[in-house]
Design a protein around this motif. Structure first.
Motif, PDB file in Angstrom:
ATOM      1  N   LYS A  54       1.723   1.560  11.300  1.00 29.27           N
ATOM      2  CA  LYS A  54       0.870   1.397  10.457  1.00 29.27           C
ATOM      3  C   LYS A  54       0.763   1.504   8.897  1.00 29.27           C
ATOM      4  CE  LYS A  54      -2.636   2.933  13.973  1.00 29.27           C
ATOM      5  NZ  LYS A  54      -3.594   3.076  14.363  1.00 29.27           N
ATOM      6  N   ILE A  55       1.555   2.231   8.495  1.00 32.12           N
ATOM      7  CA  ILE A  55       1.742   2.488   7.053  1.00 32.12           C
ATOM      8  C   ILE A  55       2.593   1.404   6.513  1.00 32.12           C
ATOM      9  CG2 ILE A  55       3.379   3.708   5.271  1.00 32.12           C
ATOM     10  CD1 ILE A  55       2.511   6.341   6.282  1.00 32.12           C
ATOM     11  N   GLU A  56       3.614   0.469   7.728  1.00 33.50           N
ATOM     12  CA  GLU A  56       4.084  -1.025   6.941  1.00 33.50           C
ATOM     13  C   GLU A  56       3.434  -2.358   6.747  1.00 33.50           C
ATOM     14  OE1 GLU A  56       7.366  -0.977   6.096  1.00 33.50           O
ATOM     15  OE2 GLU A  56       7.560   0.860   5.816  1.00 33.50           O
ATOM     16  N   LYS A  57       2.874  -1.752   7.783  1.00 35.80           N
ATOM     17  CA  LYS A  57       1.026  -2.695   7.112  1.00 35.80           C
ATOM     18  C   LYS A  57       0.373  -2.729   6.245  1.00 35.80           C
ATOM     19  CE  LYS A  57       0.922  -2.841  12.200  1.00 35.80           C
ATOM     20  NZ  LYS A  57      -0.196  -3.402  13.622  1.00 35.80           N
ATOM     21  N   MET A  58       0.318  -1.202   5.623  1.00 39.08           N
ATOM     22  CA  MET A  58      -0.607  -1.262   4.370  1.00 39.08           C
ATOM     23  C   MET A  58       0.472  -1.189   3.412  1.00 39.08           C
ATOM     24  SD  MET A  58      -2.371   2.417   5.596  1.00 39.08           S
ATOM     25  CE  MET A  58      -3.355   2.513   7.379  1.00 39.08           C
ATOM     26  N   ARG A  59       1.584  -1.532   3.581  1.00 41.42           N
ATOM     27  CA  ARG A  59       2.606  -0.954   2.336  1.00 41.42           C
ATOM     28  C   ARG A  59       2.532  -2.498   1.037  1.00 41.42           C
ATOM     29  NH1 ARG A  59       6.940   2.174   1.211  1.00 41.42           N
ATOM     30  NH2 ARG A  59       7.590   2.501   3.496  1.00 41.42           N
ATOM     31  N   PRO A  60       1.965  -3.442   1.831  1.00 39.39           N
ATOM     32  CA  PRO A  60       1.626  -4.963   0.919  1.00 39.39           C
ATOM     33  C   PRO A  60       0.684  -3.959  -0.206  1.00 39.39           C
ATOM     34  CG  PRO A  60       2.096  -5.342   2.540  1.00 39.39           C
ATOM     35  CD  PRO A  60       2.120  -4.065   2.591  1.00 39.39           C
ATOM     36  N   ILE A  61      -0.473  -3.585  -0.344  1.00 41.21           N
ATOM     37  CA  ILE A  61      -1.204  -2.775  -0.843  1.00 41.21           C
ATOM     38  C   ILE A  61      -1.060  -2.295  -1.850  1.00 41.21           C
ATOM     39  CG2 ILE A  61      -3.777  -2.042  -1.283  1.00 41.21           C
ATOM     40  CD1 ILE A  61      -4.403  -2.800   2.281  1.00 41.21           C
ATOM     41  N   ALA A  62      -0.270  -0.830  -1.287  1.00 42.13           N
ATOM     42  CA  ALA A  62       0.384  -0.091  -2.328  1.00 42.13           C
ATOM     43  C   ALA A  62       0.799  -0.779  -3.559  1.00 42.13           C
ATOM     44  CB  ALA A  62       1.163   1.022  -1.547  1.00 42.13           C
ATOM     45  N   GLU A  63       1.677  -1.619  -3.112  1.00 40.15           N
ATOM     46  CA  GLU A  63       2.587  -2.374  -3.946  1.00 40.15           C
ATOM     47  C   GLU A  63       1.937  -3.406  -5.136  1.00 40.15           C
ATOM     48  OE1 GLU A  63       5.412  -4.176  -1.050  1.00 40.15           O
ATOM     49  OE2 GLU A  63       7.320  -2.640  -0.732  1.00 40.15           O
ATOM     50  N   LYS A  64       0.980  -3.683  -4.360  1.00 39.43           N
ATOM     51  CA  LYS A  64       0.131  -4.396  -5.758  1.00 39.43           C
ATOM     52  C   LYS A  64      -0.633  -3.388  -6.036  1.00 39.43           C
ATOM     53  CE  LYS A  64      -4.176  -6.439  -5.496  1.00 39.43           C
ATOM     54  NZ  LYS A  64      -5.766  -7.155  -4.865  1.00 39.43           N
ATOM     55  N   HIS A  65      -0.221  -2.667  -6.063  1.00 36.42           N
ATOM     56  CA  HIS A  65      -1.081  -1.730  -6.984  1.00 36.42           C
ATOM     57  C   HIS A  65      -0.230  -1.279  -7.682  1.00 36.42           C
ATOM     58  CE1 HIS A  65      -5.529  -2.259  -6.640  1.00 36.42           C
ATOM     59  NE2 HIS A  65      -5.362  -2.404  -5.437  1.00 36.42           N
TER      60      HIS A  65
ATOM     61  N   ASN B  18      -8.952   7.773  -0.601  1.00 36.29           N
ATOM     62  CA  ASN B  18      -9.128   8.748  -0.142  1.00 36.29           C
ATOM     63  C   ASN B  18     -10.333   8.580  -1.694  1.00 36.29           C
ATOM     64  OD1 ASN B  18      -7.712  10.112   2.354  1.00 36.29           O
ATOM     65  ND2 ASN B  18      -7.407  11.469   1.114  1.00 36.29           N
ATOM     66  N   LEU B  19      -9.564   8.446  -2.870  1.00 35.66           N
ATOM     67  CA  LEU B  19     -10.544   9.171  -4.325  1.00 35.66           C
ATOM     68  C   LEU B  19     -11.196   7.512  -3.694  1.00 35.66           C
ATOM     69  CD1 LEU B  19      -7.857  10.242  -6.566  1.00 35.66           C
ATOM     70  CD2 LEU B  19     -10.577  11.577  -5.476  1.00 35.66           C
ATOM     71  N   SER B  20     -11.245   6.738  -3.544  1.00 44.08           N
ATOM     72  CA  SER B  20     -12.001   5.166  -3.817  1.00 44.08           C
ATOM     73  C   SER B  20     -13.215   5.613  -2.428  1.00 44.08           C
ATOM     74  CB  SER B  20     -10.923   4.050  -3.291  1.00 44.08           C
ATOM     75  OG  SER B  20      -9.796   3.777  -3.879  1.00 44.08           O
ATOM     76  N   GLN B  21     -12.806   6.296  -1.509  1.00 45.31           N
ATOM     77  CA  GLN B  21     -14.417   6.694  -0.067  1.00 45.31           C
ATOM     78  C   GLN B  21     -14.609   7.154  -1.199  1.00 45.31           C
ATOM     79  OE1 GLN B  21     -12.764   4.828   2.219  1.00 45.31           O
ATOM     80  NE2 GLN B  21     -11.669   5.017   1.179  1.00 45.31           N
ATOM     81  N   PRO B  22     -16.279   7.400  -0.288  1.00 46.15           N
ATOM     82  CA  PRO B  22     -17.763   7.601  -0.940  1.00 46.15           C
ATOM     83  C   PRO B  22     -17.616   9.061  -0.580  1.00 46.15           C
ATOM     84  CG  PRO B  22     -18.380   6.209   0.249  1.00 46.15           C
ATOM     85  CD  PRO B  22     -17.204   6.790   0.949  1.00 46.15           C
ATOM     86  N   ALA B  23     -18.194  10.051  -2.311  1.00 46.69           N
ATOM     87  CA  ALA B  23     -18.177  11.444  -2.756  1.00 46.69           C
ATOM     88  C   ALA B  23     -17.055  11.987  -2.714  1.00 46.69           C
ATOM     89  CB  ALA B  23     -18.948  11.863  -1.329  1.00 46.69           C
ATOM     90  N   VAL B  24     -16.109  11.175  -2.712  1.00 51.00           N
ATOM     91  CA  VAL B  24     -14.748  12.168  -2.342  1.00 51.00           C
ATOM     92  C   VAL B  24     -14.035  12.203  -3.999  1.00 51.00           C
ATOM     93  CG1 VAL B  24     -11.689  11.828  -1.777  1.00 51.00           C
ATOM     94  CG2 VAL B  24     -13.194  12.007  -0.309  1.00 51.00           C
ATOM     95  N   GLU B  25     -13.581  12.990  -4.753  1.00 49.50           N
ATOM     96  CA  GLU B  25     -13.411  13.096  -6.124  1.00 49.50           C
ATOM     97  C   GLU B  25     -12.109  14.341  -6.509  1.00 49.50           C
ATOM     98  OE1 GLU B  25     -16.604  14.209  -8.530  1.00 49.50           O
ATOM     99  OE2 GLU B  25     -19.085  12.913  -7.876  1.00 49.50           O
ATOM    100  N   SER B  26     -11.933  14.625  -5.276  1.00 54.62           N
ATOM    101  CA  SER B  26     -10.470  15.514  -5.296  1.00 54.62           C
ATOM    102  C   SER B  26      -9.901  15.903  -4.671  1.00 54.62           C
ATOM    103  CB  SER B  26     -10.624  16.718  -5.457  1.00 54.62           C
ATOM    104  OG  SER B  26      -9.896  17.593  -6.121  1.00 54.62           O
ATOM    105  N   VAL B  27      -8.727  15.844  -4.283  1.00 54.81           N
ATOM    106  CA  VAL B  27      -7.757  15.465  -2.699  1.00 54.81           C
ATOM    107  C   VAL B  27      -6.286  16.659  -3.107  1.00 54.81           C
ATOM    108  CG1 VAL B  27      -5.466  13.503  -2.240  1.00 54.81           C
ATOM    109  CG2 VAL B  27      -7.455  12.622  -3.159  1.00 54.81           C
TER     110      VAL B  27
ATOM    111  N   VAL C  68      -7.167   4.725 -10.728  1.00 52.56           N
ATOM    112  CA  VAL C  68      -7.067   3.193 -10.131  1.00 52.56           C
ATOM    113  C   VAL C  68      -7.893   3.268  -8.886  1.00 52.56           C
ATOM    114  CG1 VAL C  68      -5.174   2.239 -11.675  1.00 52.56           C
ATOM    115  CG2 VAL C  68      -4.758   2.841  -8.966  1.00 52.56           C
ATOM    116  N   ARG C  69      -8.685   2.377  -8.325  1.00 51.84           N
ATOM    117  CA  ARG C  69      -8.880   2.329  -7.037  1.00 51.84           C
ATOM    118  C   ARG C  69      -9.161   1.377  -6.205  1.00 51.84           C
ATOM    119  NH1 ARG C  69      -9.145   7.198  -8.735  1.00 51.84           N
ATOM    120  NH2 ARG C  69     -11.018   8.072  -9.000  1.00 51.84           N
ATOM    121  N   LEU C  70      -9.300   1.155  -5.066  1.00 57.36           N
ATOM    122  CA  LEU C  70      -9.090   0.486  -4.436  1.00 57.36           C
ATOM    123  C   LEU C  70     -10.179  -0.442  -4.055  1.00 57.36           C
ATOM    124  CD1 LEU C  70      -6.725   0.803  -1.459  1.00 57.36           C
ATOM    125  CD2 LEU C  70      -5.931   0.233  -3.408  1.00 57.36           C
ATOM    126  N   THR C  71     -10.553  -1.924  -4.108  1.00 57.72           N
ATOM    127  CA  THR C  71     -11.682  -2.273  -3.433  1.00 57.72           C
ATOM    128  C   THR C  71     -11.289  -2.189  -2.359  1.00 57.72           C
ATOM    129  OG1 THR C  71     -10.682  -4.519  -2.877  1.00 57.72           O
ATOM    130  CG2 THR C  71     -10.705  -4.454  -4.982  1.00 57.72           C
TER     131      THR C  71
END
Length: 369
Positions: A252-263, A275-284, A312-315
């Protein structure tokens, strides 16, 4: 000081929860120093880790740091002072051992002892650690927590549910009843485990509760050191997971990797930013693990990687695509209130209540609990 986007937890390095290699005490301390040198300013500990030893080591590591320059998060709830360890279940909650009239005294005493070990006079955030049903619902528990805040022992109070994922209806019910008292909540969340915390996050956002997310690394997969067919050392805490979870997660991570590489993000940075792109999340706060496999990076390298987290944050579209790839809905039996139980036989599972089913209906969460 409030929590910062990056945080370091004392369960890292294998001394108090068995992940990978167990680091010697000297290196455990140096890892906290590494986190500090890299700019991490939020540190999370629990009094039950090592029966206070994690508190002591964190206090030792931060002893020469200006107190106003870091945020200290503590957790109390397991009574290792009077309780007996119950194997893998750990120590009983204080709500199992004491009458409601003693809850306030226990919370104050455990908070004061933890602060003493941490070599400070206050927590910036104190969280109720792994509560049972009484912990979620008892007025006496929350009166005790509010007292710690009013007395200046804790600047903020919150909830740290666990140890396994779940407690969804119990958390939402607790927020609706006591949202004015809850400043922060700690939830399990990462791109491979969006469920069930996805149901709690909007309720936190609506009630102004900030969220600290743990297990952002998904058992170490997002550190990038585990490969197909990874073999765990005997006794590794992650051995309880279902067979094949590493290979399935890596695919599954391999399918996500293009988004990581884009940023331009490393894998742990990507998971944290999602995580930080989700509602209310402010710390990891991820877990840093010294894998036993050949060629694995050091924990220090993992800390450097995470500490360099860009702002940065994901769209919304990117975030949703990742959620769909990682969708784990129904992957496990949830903890907390459930129709499976007629009586409460364990401290993390209890019978369903009619008011919780009504709550589930209001939130569109169905009736199959």
């Amino acid at each position: 000081m409030d929590l910062t986007p990056t945080a370091y937890g004392t369960w890292s390095a294998g001394r108090f929860m068995h992940f990978g290699e167990t680091l010697p005490e000297e290196r455990f301390l140096s890892c906290i120093q590494t986190a500090w040198d890299d700019g991490i300013r939020t540190f999370v500990t629990a009094d039950v880790y090592g029966n206070g030893k994690a508190d002591e080591l964190l206090g030792q590591a931060l002893a020469d740091k200006p107190r106003e320059e870091y945020c200290l998060v503590g957790m109390v709830g397991h009574d290792f002072y009077e309780g007996q360890r119950q194997g893998a279940r750990g120590y009983p909650r204080f709500t199992e051992l004491h009458a409601p009239g003693k809850f306030r005294d226990y919370l104050r005493q455990s908070c004061e002892k933890s602060l003493e070990r941490c070599r400070t006079d206050r927590f910036d955030l104190l969280m109720l650690h792994n509560p049972d049903e009484t912990g979620y619902t008892s007025d006496a528990v929350w009166d005790g927590l509010r007292a710690l805040k009013s007395e200046g022992l804790a600047e903020r109070i919150g909830l740290a549910p666990g140890p396994a994922n779940g407690f969804t209806l119990d958390l939402i019910d607790c927020i609706e009843r006591r949202g004015a008292d809850i400043d922060w909540m700690m939830l399990i969340l990462n791109p491979l485990e969006p469920w069930p915390s996805c149901h709690v996050l909007p309720v936190c956002e609506k009630n102004g509760i900030k969220v600290l997310t743990r297990v952002a690394d998904y058992g170490g997969l997002f550190h990038g050191d585990m490969k197909q067919g990874h073999v765990f050392k005997p006794g590794d805490h992650r051995s309880y997971r279902a067979e094949g979870w590493v290979d399935h997660g890596l695919a599954k991570i391999e399918k996500m990797r293009p988004i990581a590489e884009k940023h331009g993000l490393s894998l742990i940075q990507f998971a944290s930013i999602w995580n930080l792109s989700q509602p209310a999340v402010e710390s990891v706060v991820p877990t840093f693990i010294q894998e036993a496999s050949e060629g694995a990076r050091s924990i220090e390298e993992q800390i450097h990687d995470f500490a360099a987290l860009p702002d940065v944050r994901l769209t919304a579209e990117e975030s949703e695509k990742v959620r769909q790839i990682g969708d784990n809905t129904g992957c496990m039996t949830l903890k907390g209130a459930s129709k499976r139980h007629q009586v409460s036989e364990r401290p993390d599972e209890w019978p369903m209540r009619e008011d919780l089913l009504e709550l589930a209906g209001r939130h569109g969460l169905g009736t199959e609990w």
